[in-house]
Write a protein that holds these residues in place. Structure first.
Motif, mmCIF file in Angstrom:
data_model
loop_
_atom_site.group_PDB
_atom_site.id
_atom_site.type_symbol
_atom_site.label_atom_id
_atom_site.label_comp_id
_atom_site.label_asym_id
_atom_site.label_seq_id
_atom_site.Cartn_x
_atom_site.Cartn_y
_atom_site.Cartn_z
ATOM 1 N N SER A 1 0.832 -1.204 0.000
ATOM 2 C CA SER A 1 0.000 0.000 0.000
ATOM 3 C C SER A 1 0.864 1.251 0.000
ATOM 4 O O SER A 1 0.620 2.201 -0.760
ATOM 5 N N ALA A 2 1.911 1.254 0.825
ATOM 6 C CA ALA A 2 2.803 2.412 0.873
ATOM 7 C C ALA A 2 3.526 2.609 -0.454
ATOM 8 O O ALA A 2 3.873 3.740 -0.822
ATOM 9 N N ALA A 3 3.747 1.519 -1.184
ATOM 10 C CA ALA A 3 4.478 1.606 -2.448
ATOM 11 C C ALA A 3 3.668 2.286 -3.545
ATOM 12 O O ALA A 3 4.229 2.681 -4.568
ATOM 13 N N MET A 4 2.368 2.443 -3.362
ATOM 14 C CA MET A 4 1.558 3.078 -4.391
ATOM 15 C C MET A 4 1.939 4.548 -4.595
ATOM 16 O O MET A 4 1.876 5.058 -5.712
ATOM 17 N N THR A 5 2.348 5.221 -3.518
ATOM 18 C CA THR A 5 2.734 6.628 -3.664
ATOM 19 C C THR A 5 3.985 6.776 -4.525
ATOM 20 O O THR A 5 3.980 7.557 -5.484
ATOM 21 N N PHE B 1 4.996 8.527 -8.381
ATOM 22 C CA PHE B 1 6.193 9.269 -8.775
ATOM 23 C C PHE B 1 6.759 8.717 -10.083
ATOM 24 O O PHE B 1 7.146 9.472 -10.980
ATOM 25 N N ILE B 2 6.827 7.388 -10.184
ATOM 26 C CA ILE B 2 7.407 6.748 -11.358
ATOM 27 C C ILE B 2 6.632 7.114 -12.621
ATOM 28 O O ILE B 2 7.202 7.489 -13.651
ATOM 29 N N THR C 1 -7.701 14.261 -3.022
ATOM 30 C CA THR C 1 -7.346 12.844 -2.928
ATOM 31 C C THR C 1 -7.226 12.394 -1.476
ATOM 32 O O THR C 1 -7.701 11.306 -1.104
ATOM 33 N N LEU C 2 -6.606 13.225 -0.630
ATOM 34 C CA LEU C 2 -6.485 12.861 0.786
ATOM 35 C C LEU C 2 -7.857 12.805 1.450
ATOM 36 O O LEU C 2 -8.103 11.952 2.310
ATOM 37 N N ALA C 3 -8.773 13.680 1.052
ATOM 38 C CA ALA C 3 -10.138 13.622 1.578
ATOM 39 C C ALA C 3 -10.805 12.303 1.200
ATOM 40 O O ALA C 3 -11.523 11.696 2.009
ATOM 41 N N ARG D 1 -3.556 6.353 -3.111
ATOM 42 C CA ARG D 1 -2.169 6.631 -2.737
ATOM 43 C C ARG D 1 -1.290 6.783 -3.982
ATOM 44 O O ARG D 1 -0.323 7.563 -3.982
ATOM 45 N N PHE D 2 -1.635 6.067 -5.042
ATOM 46 C CA PHE D 2 -0.954 6.278 -6.317
ATOM 47 C C PHE D 2 -1.143 7.724 -6.786
ATOM 48 O O PHE D 2 -0.198 8.385 -7.229
#
Length: 388
Positions: A57-61, A65-66, A95-97, A112-113
């Motif tokens: 899940s954390a890797a989606m952010t 970027f990529i 998006t955060l909302a 998160r992406f």
């Protein structure tokens, strides 16, 4: 085109107003991002999500970027840097909302992406602006100042969790407000902002990989290290029975060490050279990996984590300094976009690999995987120095 080493009267002037606007903009954005990583990890940990899935899940952010990195030069040309930064800030708030509204690990994957996709242009634009206006004789200190203040923003994010908790809407509202404030700051300082550099031969992000492979490897290592630690320290601390408040404070201490020591590291780079300073940072980061399991439950963990945070992000600071020393114009924009792309790859690969390593080897998979990463970079840097 390689940047000239001589200085001009323009380079001797310090454009303080533009620098302040650029740094303030990205710092406020960093507050929201610094809050997001531990907050979402804590929520997923309470939902009894596996470490591997938390890491994925954390890797989606960084995946965002990529994907966005190769598009940034064209987006800047079409929309203008300031307008693109404002748009990204507003969409990031929305998006955060949506993340706060859904509270579901699978719904968070695309959201998160999108956070990463929208954050990346702001960092590329701000770093290009800053390198463009920084006098060559003071570049180390200025980039150290930039890294320090931005890291302070990341540190404020986890600290807000001690004030607002990790449940309900309050912590999310802090992040949403920070994203919106970022857009307002850009709007306020538009007249002071420099133009994007357009001189020199056009260079794609892909072509830049052949120009500076070791710099990009250093960026990869710094990104994988930071993203893995921010995402997985909550899981590591839970194995020791540490409360969420202590883990949040450790994350903040890690980032505060970065914020406090980047200017001294920048001055060190001016004195001994950025390549030597990078090797020193990598070696100390490797030492921190060895000390983490020995000191985690003791009071010595606080000074260790403080220095650890400084030297691990210092790797990226040294890479930025070398980027400004070696490149200018179109190659500088391509280089910053390539840095962002590799940062995203590092974060995308680092978090899930570290998470799965912890599933296979237990919680000590965190320092083991991070130590291996630092050790590989140290070997390549030493080999480069011997060739030089």
């Amino acid at each position: 085109m390689t940047a000239e080493s001589t200085t001009s009267p323009r380079e001797d002037r310090m454009p303080w107003a533009a620098m302040a606007g650029i740094i303030a903009t990205v710092t406020v954005f960093a507050v929201a991002q610094g809050l997001t990583y531990p907050l979402l990890s804590f929520i997923l940990e309470r939902q009894e999500t596996s470490p591997g899935l938390i890491g994925l899940s954390a890797a989606m952010t960084p995946l965002g970027f990529i994907v966005s990195a190769p598009l940034i030069p064209a987006l800047v040309r079409r929309m203008g840097a300031a307008r693109l930064a404002i748009l990204c800030s507003v969409l990031a708030a929305a998006t955060l909302a949506a993340i706060a509204w859904t509270q579901d690990v699978w719904a968070w994957m695309p959201l998160r992406f999108m956070l990463g996709f929208l954050a990346n242009p702001l960092y590329v634009i701000s770093e290009t602006w800053l390198i463009t206006i920084a006098p060559a004789s003071r570049r180390g200190r200025i980039m150290g100042l930039y890294a320090s203040i931005v890291s302070g923003g990341f540190a404020i994010g986890p600290l807000t969790l001690r004030l607002f908790g990790t449940e309900g809407w309050p912590p999310f509202l802090v992040g949403i407000a920070a994203f919106l404030l970022c857009g307002l700051i850009v709007l306020a300082v538009i007249p002071r902002l420099p133009d994007m550099p357009h001189e020199g031969e056009a260079t794609s992000v892909g072509r830049f990989f052949a120009l500076a492979p070791l710099l990009l490897l250093a960026v990869f290592a710094a990104a994988a290290f930071e993203q893995s630690l921010l995402a997985m320290l909550a899981v590591y601390g839970a194995a020791y029975g540490s409360p969420e408040s202590r883990i949040s404070a450790l994350i903040a201490c890690f980032i505060l060490g970065n914020a406090a020591l980047q200017i001294p590291l920048g001055r060190l780079a001016e004195g001994i050279g950025s390549a030597r300073a990078m090797l020193l940072c990598c070696s100390l980061a490797l030492l921190g990996c060895a000390l983490l399991p020995l000191l985690f439950s003791s009071a010595l963990i606080w000074p260790m984590v403080f220095v650890w945070g400084a030297v691990t992000f210092g790797i990226y600071t040294m890479a930025l300094i070398q980027l400004g020393e070696r490149f200018s114009g179109q190659q500088l924009i391509a280089g910053n976009a390539a840095f962002a792309l590799v940062w995203g790859i590092g974060g995308f690969v680092g978090s899930p690999i570290t998470g799965f390593a912890m599933q296979l080897m237990g919680h000590q998979g965190l320092p083991l995987s991070l130590g291996l990463l630092c050790g590989v970079l140290v070997v390549f840097l030493m080999a480069e120095r011997r060739r030089a």
